[in-house]
Design a protein around this motif. Structure first.
Motif, PDB file in Angstrom:
ATOM      1  N   LYS A  57      35.604  48.070  15.666  1.00 51.53           N
ATOM      2  CA  LYS A  57      35.715  48.991  16.790  1.00 51.53           C
ATOM      3  C   LYS A  57      34.679  48.622  17.843  1.00 51.53           C
ATOM      4  CE  LYS A  57      36.591  53.608  18.022  1.00 51.53           C
ATOM      5  NZ  LYS A  57      37.273  53.363  19.250  1.00 51.53           N
ATOM      6  N   THR A  58      35.130  48.554  19.091  1.00 53.49           N
ATOM      7  CA  THR A  58      34.206  48.259  20.181  1.00 53.49           C
ATOM      8  C   THR A  58      34.079  49.482  21.081  1.00 53.49           C
ATOM      9  OG1 THR A  58      35.991  47.376  21.551  1.00 53.49           O
ATOM     10  CG2 THR A  58      34.773  45.788  20.209  1.00 53.49           C
ATOM     11  N   SER A  59      33.025  49.508  21.859  1.00 49.09           N
ATOM     12  CA  SER A  59      32.798  50.624  22.778  1.00 49.09           C
ATOM     13  C   SER A  59      33.737  50.513  23.975  1.00 49.09           C
ATOM     14  CB  SER A  59      31.352  50.626  23.254  1.00 49.09           C
ATOM     15  OG  SER A  59      31.124  49.508  24.091  1.00 49.09           O
ATOM     16  N   LEU A  60      33.873  51.588  24.715  1.00 50.07           N
ATOM     17  CA  LEU A  60      34.724  51.589  25.899  1.00 50.07           C
ATOM     18  C   LEU A  60      34.264  50.546  26.902  1.00 50.07           C
ATOM     19  CD1 LEU A  60      37.003  52.765  27.597  1.00 50.07           C
ATOM     20  CD2 LEU A  60      35.393  54.494  28.413  1.00 50.07           C
ATOM     21  N   SER A  61      32.967  50.453  27.129  1.00 45.20           N
ATOM     22  CA  SER A  61      32.467  49.470  28.093  1.00 45.20           C
ATOM     23  C   SER A  61      32.744  48.045  27.625  1.00 45.20           C
ATOM     24  CB  SER A  61      30.981  49.679  28.374  1.00 45.20           C
ATOM     25  OG  SER A  61      30.241  49.604  27.179  1.00 45.20           O
ATOM     26  N   ALA A  62      32.629  47.797  26.330  1.00 49.10           N
ATOM     27  CA  ALA A  62      32.951  46.465  25.804  1.00 49.10           C
ATOM     28  C   ALA A  62      34.442  46.186  25.955  1.00 49.10           C
ATOM     29  CB  ALA A  62      32.531  46.350  24.339  1.00 49.10           C
ATOM     30  N   GLU A 111      37.976  38.483  45.654  1.00 43.69           N
ATOM     31  CA  GLU A 111      38.792  39.697  45.775  1.00 43.69           C
ATOM     32  C   GLU A 111      39.688  39.853  44.546  1.00 43.69           C
ATOM     33  OE1 GLU A 111      38.914  42.237  47.945  1.00 43.69           O
ATOM     34  OE2 GLU A 111      37.227  41.394  49.060  1.00 43.69           O
ATOM     35  N   LYS A 112      40.262  38.756  44.076  1.00 42.34           N
ATOM     36  CA  LYS A 112      41.112  38.800  42.883  1.00 42.34           C
ATOM     37  C   LYS A 112      40.293  39.188  41.650  1.00 42.34           C
ATOM     38  CE  LYS A 112      44.371  35.355  44.560  1.00 42.34           C
ATOM     39  NZ  LYS A 112      44.826  33.964  44.415  1.00 42.34           N
ATOM     40  N   LEU A 113      39.077  38.642  41.539  1.00 43.97           N
ATOM     41  CA  LEU A 113      38.212  39.026  40.416  1.00 43.97           C
ATOM     42  C   LEU A 113      37.857  40.506  40.489  1.00 43.97           C
ATOM     43  CD1 LEU A 113      35.745  36.007  40.076  1.00 43.97           C
ATOM     44  CD2 LEU A 113      37.580  36.669  38.509  1.00 43.97           C
ATOM     45  N   SER A 114      37.606  40.998  41.695  1.00 49.10           N
ATOM     46  CA  SER A 114      37.310  42.423  41.865  1.00 49.10           C
ATOM     47  C   SER A 114      38.489  43.268  41.413  1.00 49.10           C
ATOM     48  CB  SER A 114      36.988  42.735  43.331  1.00 49.10           C
ATOM     49  OG  SER A 114      35.816  42.086  43.719  1.00 49.10           O
ATOM     50  N   ALA A 115      39.690  42.835  41.751  1.00 47.71           N
ATOM     51  CA  ALA A 115      40.892  43.557  41.332  1.00 47.71           C
ATOM     52  C   ALA A 115      41.013  43.553  39.811  1.00 47.71           C
ATOM     53  CB  ALA A 115      42.128  42.942  41.978  1.00 47.71           C
ATOM     54  N   CYS A 116      40.584  42.472  39.173  1.00 51.27           N
ATOM     55  CA  CYS A 116      40.608  42.401  37.707  1.00 51.27           C
ATOM     56  C   CYS A 116      39.672  43.443  37.094  1.00 51.27           C
ATOM     57  CB  CYS A 116      40.214  41.008  37.223  1.00 51.27           C
ATOM     58  SG  CYS A 116      41.428  39.727  37.535  1.00 51.27           S
ATOM     59  N   ILE A 117      38.511  43.618  37.705  1.00 51.68           N
ATOM     60  CA  ILE A 117      37.568  44.626  37.199  1.00 51.68           C
ATOM     61  C   ILE A 117      38.183  46.017  37.310  1.00 51.68           C
ATOM     62  CG2 ILE A 117      35.335  45.753  37.626  1.00 51.68           C
ATOM     63  CD1 ILE A 117      34.306  42.975  38.529  1.00 51.68           C
ATOM     64  N   VAL A 118      38.759  46.297  38.460  1.00 52.19           N
ATOM     65  CA  VAL A 118      39.372  47.609  38.682  1.00 52.19           C
ATOM     66  C   VAL A 118      40.517  47.820  37.679  1.00 52.19           C
ATOM     67  CG1 VAL A 118      40.717  48.991  40.327  1.00 52.19           C
ATOM     68  CG2 VAL A 118      38.694  47.717  41.101  1.00 52.19           C
ATOM     69  N   GLN A 119      41.345  46.807  37.506  1.00 53.50           N
ATOM     70  CA  GLN A 119      42.492  46.912  36.575  1.00 53.50           C
ATOM     71  C   GLN A 119      42.002  47.115  35.135  1.00 53.50           C
ATOM     72  OE1 GLN A 119      45.787  46.995  37.443  1.00 53.50           O
ATOM     73  NE2 GLN A 119      46.152  47.538  35.327  1.00 53.50           N
ATOM     74  N   ALA A 120      40.963  46.380  34.746  1.00 50.64           N
ATOM     75  CA  ALA A 120      40.440  46.511  33.388  1.00 50.64           C
ATOM     76  C   ALA A 120      39.919  47.919  33.138  1.00 50.64           C
ATOM     77  CB  ALA A 120      39.323  45.486  33.158  1.00 50.64           C
ATOM     78  N   ALA A 121      39.234  48.493  34.138  1.00 51.69           N
ATOM     79  CA  ALA A 121      38.714  49.856  33.990  1.00 51.69           C
ATOM     80  C   ALA A 121      39.863  50.861  33.945  1.00 51.69           C
ATOM     81  CB  ALA A 121      37.763  50.184  35.139  1.00 51.69           C
ATOM     82  N   ARG A 122      40.892  50.607  34.727  1.00 48.00           N
ATOM     83  CA  ARG A 122      42.048  51.518  34.768  1.00 48.00           C
ATOM     84  C   ARG A 122      42.825  51.490  33.452  1.00 48.00           C
ATOM     85  NH1 ARG A 122      45.242  49.662  39.338  1.00 48.00           N
ATOM     86  NH2 ARG A 122      43.374  50.153  40.496  1.00 48.00           N
ATOM     87  N   ASP A 123      42.917  50.301  32.831  1.00 48.22           N
ATOM     88  CA  ASP A 123      43.676  50.130  31.591  1.00 48.22           C
ATOM     89  C   ASP A 123      42.955  50.678  30.367  1.00 48.22           C
ATOM     90  OD1 ASP A 123      45.612  48.900  33.090  1.00 48.22           O
ATOM     91  OD2 ASP A 123      45.158  46.867  32.408  1.00 48.22           O
ATOM     92  N   ALA A 124      41.643  50.886  30.501  1.00 48.45           N
ATOM     93  CA  ALA A 124      40.841  51.305  29.340  1.00 48.45           C
ATOM     94  C   ALA A 124      41.111  52.734  28.930  1.00 48.45           C
ATOM     95  CB  ALA A 124      39.364  51.124  29.633  1.00 48.45           C
TER      96      ALA A 124
END
Length: 117
Positions: free
Chosen positions: A2-7, A104-117
């Motif tokens: 099990k990993t943490s939400l941030s991980a 910009e694409k990398l930034s979108a990846c961060i946003v998407q990863a946080a949204r998917d969590a």
């Protein structure tokens, strides 16, 4: 395991970032070029000037000849460009439009990863 939400968010970001690296855009950078790109991007984000001379003075990146070779390679790959300054002998390092779009694409990846969590 099990990993943490941030991980989980970070691991998802890595997956998304790897996926965009596979897209046909700019040629890949080696690890030293990636590090140098980060320095150039950070200086630009802080609205600070970073010249070729400034970069070559960074001993932690290696010998000036190595740094110069990598800068030339990064220019040829389309990641950076040289801008004139008031002193014609000094050139400022800047990201190309394609490099800014990559971030910009990398930034979108961060946003998407946080949204998917």
């Amino acid at each position: 395991m099990k990993t943490s939400l941030s991980a989980d968010i970070y691991l998802r970001f890595l997956q998304l970032a790897e996926a965009i690296r596979g897209l046909p855009t700019l040629p890949a950078l080696d690890p030293l070029e990636e590090r140098m790109l980060g320095l150039i991007a950070n200086a630009g984000a802080r609205q600070e000037r970073l010249s070729v001379r400034d970069m070559m003075a960074k001993n932690e990146l290696g010998a000036p000849a190595t740094i110069h070779t990598r800068l030339k390679s990064m220019r040829e790959k389309g990641w950076i460009e040289l801008a004139d300054t008031e002193d014609a002998r000094r050139k400022q390092l800047e990201l190309t439009e394609a490099a800014r779009q990559h971030f910009e694409k990398l930034s979108a990846c961060i946003v998407q990863a946080a949204r998917d969590a």
